[in-house]
Enzyme design. Structure first.
Site, short mmCIF file in Angstrom:
data_model
loop_
_atom_site.label_atom_id
_atom_site.label_comp_id
_atom_site.label_asym_id
_atom_site.label_seq_id
_atom_site.Cartn_x
_atom_site.Cartn_y
_atom_site.Cartn_z
N THR A 1 -3.32 3.01 -6.45
CA THR A 1 -3.15 3.86 -5.27
C THR A 1 -2.73 3.08 -4.02
O THR A 1 -1.72 3.39 -3.39
CB THR A 1 -4.45 4.63 -5.00
OG1 THR A 1 -4.71 5.48 -6.11
CG2 THR A 1 -4.35 5.47 -3.74
N ASP B 1 -5.07 12.87 -9.77
CA ASP B 1 -5.61 11.58 -10.22
C ASP B 1 -7.04 11.71 -10.74
O ASP B 1 -7.37 11.21 -11.82
CB ASP B 1 -5.57 10.58 -9.07
CG ASP B 1 -6.08 9.21 -9.45
OD1 ASP B 1 -5.38 8.53 -10.22
OD2 ASP B 1 -7.17 8.83 -9.01
N ASP C 1 2.06 8.12 -6.48
CA ASP C 1 1.89 6.67 -6.46
C ASP C 1 1.94 6.04 -7.85
O ASP C 1 2.32 4.88 -7.98
CB ASP C 1 0.59 6.29 -5.77
CG ASP C 1 -0.61 7.06 -6.33
OD1 ASP C 1 -0.42 8.00 -7.13
OD2 ASP C 1 -1.75 6.74 -5.94
N HIS D 1 -4.50 4.33 -15.05
CA HIS D 1 -3.18 3.80 -14.69
C HIS D 1 -3.33 2.31 -14.52
O HIS D 1 -4.17 1.69 -15.17
CB HIS D 1 -2.67 4.48 -13.42
CG HIS D 1 -3.69 4.61 -12.34
ND1 HIS D 1 -3.88 3.66 -11.37
CD2 HIS D 1 -4.63 5.56 -12.11
CE1 HIS D 1 -4.86 4.03 -10.57
NE2 HIS D 1 -5.34 5.18 -10.99
#
Length: 439
Positions: free
Chosen positions: A73, A197, A244, A351
Site C-alpha cells: 500500500t 483489500d 495500488d 499481495h
C-alpha cells in the site's frame, strides 16, 4: 450604431469562450484521484458492474497497469503521487523501520510520521501548491505529513480501527469531497478507500464476499457520477480511478510446502534485523560477517523462494539504490508467503509478490472533460500516472520517472484550450474596438 455592434460582438465572443472552470482564471480543470486499495485488474469481470461498465463508454479504460515492484500500500501509493520509483522516494515498505535501532511501526502508525515519507521526492500535492493550486487528501497514504516543512492544504488521516467497508460513509466521503471543490475551490483531491483489500486478505480474492464488495464499489462509482452532475462539475472535473496492488490466494499446507525460513537458518545467531511474515516480499540483515553464510543457506532452500544480495537485485526492480533496502531481499513465488520462525499467517489472500505477476496488476479508469470517450488503452506502469495528472492540472512536474507518452492517447487535444480561446477572444475584442473606432 457602432457601440451597439461592438457590444453585441463582444458579448458573443465571451459567451462562446466560457472558461473550463471557475478556478481563479486558471485554464485547466480540477482533478480527483481515487484509489481502491487492492482492486485487482480483473475484479470487475466476474461481477455485474453497470457503473464501471458505463465509465468505459464515457471515458478511458486501461487493460491493466503495473504497480512498482514492492506491491504494498504505502510504496505503491507514494509511487503514484510522486511519479518516482521506490528507490528514489524511499518508502520501501508498509512498515516504518530502522534496522539499527530495530524500530518497527505498523502501516497506520506511519501515516503521521514525516520522517518516513519525506525523503526528498515531492508528492504532487506540494508541487501543485507551490504553483498556486489548492490540494487536499482524504485518507490517501502520505497525505497527512509534511514535506520540507510544507503540509497538504487539507488532509484527513485514517485512524486505527477505522471500518473500511461502511457504504454510508463511502458516500459521505464523496459528499465531503464535492464540497471541497464547490465551496472551497480545491483544484486537486486524492481519495482513498481501504477496500477491496481487507476482504481479499480476510477471505481471499476468489470468494463471494469479494464479489459483494466490488458490487458495493460499483454502486459508489454510480453515486460519484451522480454527485458530479448534481454539483455542476461534469464539465470541470476529471476523475482517475486506480489502485495500488492486486491480490492472490495464499498457498497453504498440506497442498504445498510453505516457506519457513527457520528451517534453513538460525535467526538468533545469524539475523540482526528482518522484515518477514508480511506477504511475498521480505528483507533480512544478517549479523556482521554472516552475510555470505545466510545467503548460501537460503539461495537454494526452497523451490519457490528467490534471494538476492542487495548488489545483485535486478535493475528493473527499481529498489536497490535506496539505503533502506537491506542486505538480502527475499521474494516468494506467487502465493507463497515468507514465514520467518513460525507459520502463524492467517490471511487467505495477500499481495507484495512480484509486480510482473498478473494477480498483482491493477485497474485504471478515467473520465471527464479532458479524456476521450470509449478508449481502451494499452497497459502501462503506475509511475506514469504522475505526469498525466500534471498535464491535466497544468502543473510543471517535479523530477519523475514516468512518461506522458504512456497516456497521451487518452486525452483530448485541447486541454486548457477553452481558456486559451478566452484569452484570444479578449485580444480579438480589443482589436475590434480599434477597428470600429476607425470606421
Amino acid at each position: 450604431m457602432k457601440l451597439e455592434i461592438l457590444l453585441a460582438f463582444g458579448f458573443s465572443l465571451f459567451v462562446d469562450s466560457k472558461p473550463l472552470s471557475n478556478i481563479g482564471g486558471r485554464k485547466f480543470n480540477k482533478l480527483l484521484l481515487i484509489s481502491f486499495d487492492g482492486f485487482r485488474w480483473n475484479y470487475d469481470q466476474d461481477v455485474d458492474t453497470p457503473n464501471l461498465d458505463k465509465l468505459v463508454q464515457e471515458g478511458v479504460k486501461a487493460k491493466y497497469i503495473t504497480p512498482p515492484m514492492i506491491t504494498m500500500t504505502s510504496p505503491s501509493h507514494f509511487t503514484t503521487i510522486t511519479g518516482r520509483w521506490i528507490e528514489d522516494h524511499g518508502v520501501v515498505h508498509n512498515m516504518m523501520f530502522n534496522s539499527t535501532t530495530l524500530l518497527k511501526l505498523s502501516h497506520k502508525a506511519t501515516l503521521k510520521r514525516s520522517e518516513w515519507w519525506d525523503n526528498g521526492a515531492l508528492p504532487l500535492w506540494i508541487t501543485a501548491q507551490n504553483q498556486g493550486l489548492k490540494t487536499a487528501s482524504y485518507f490517501y497514504p502520505g497525505g497527512g505529513v509534511s514535506y520540507a516543512g510544507q503540509s497538504v492544504n487539507r488532509s484527513l488521516v485514517e485512524t486505527f480501527g477505522h471500518a473500511d467497508d461502511n457504504e454510508t460513509e463511502w458516500r459521505e466521503k464523496i459528499d465531503t469531497v464535492m464540497g471541497w471543490y464547490t465551496k472551497d475551490d480545491f483544484d486537486f483531491v486524492t481519495l482513498y478507500y481501504g477496500e477491496p483489500d481487507n476482504v481479499g486478505h480476510r477471505v481471499g480474492p476468489e470468494t463471494p464476499q469479494r464479489k459483494k464488495i466490488i458490487e458495493q464499489i460499483d454502486r459508489t462509482i454510480g453515486y460519484l457520477t451522480e454527485s458530479i452532475q448534481k454539483n455542476n462539475l461534469t464539465d470541470h472535473l476529471n476523475v482517475i480511478i486506480t489502485s495500488d496492488h492486486g491480490m492472490t490466494t495464499i498457498k497453504k499446507s498440506p497442498e504445498v510446502e510453505e516457506i519457513k525460513l527457520s528451517n534453513y537458518i538460525n535467526f538468533k545467531n545469524l539475523s540482526h534485523f528482518e522484515l518477514l511474515d508480511y506477504g511475498g516480499f521480505g528483507m533480512l540483515r544478517p549479523r556482521k560477517g554472516k552475510e555470505q553464510e545466510v545467503f548460501d543457506a537460503l539461495k537454494h532452500a526452497h523451490p519457490n523462494l528467490t534471494v538476492y544480495k542487495k548488489e545483485d537485485i535486478p535493475e528493473h526492480f527499481h529498489i536497490a539504490k535506496n539505503s533502506r533496502i537491506q542486505d538480502l531481499v527475499l521474494i516468494g513465488d506467487l502465493g507463497f508467503n515468507l514465514n520467518s520462525r513460525y507459520i502463524f499467517y492467517v490471511n487467505k489472500g495477500d499481495h507484495s509478490f512480484s509486480n510482473q505477476e498478473m494477480d498483482m496488476k491493477v485497474i485504471f479508469r478515467a473520465f471527464g472533460p479532458d479524456f476521450k470517450k470509449n478508449v481502451l488503452a494499452e497497459p502501462f506502469d503506475s509511475v506514469s500516472i504522475y505526469p498525466l495528472m500534471c498535464k491535466l492540472l497544468g502543473v510543471k512536474p517535479a523530477p519523475n520517472n514516468g512518461s506522458l507518452s504512456d497516456t497521451e492517447v487518452m486525452l483530448v487535444n485541447d486541454i486548457g484550450g477553452n481558456a486559451g480561446r478566452m484569452q484570444m477572444s479578449i485580444s480579438l475584442f480589443a482589436t475590434t474596438i480599434l477597428i470600429l473606432a476607425v470606421i
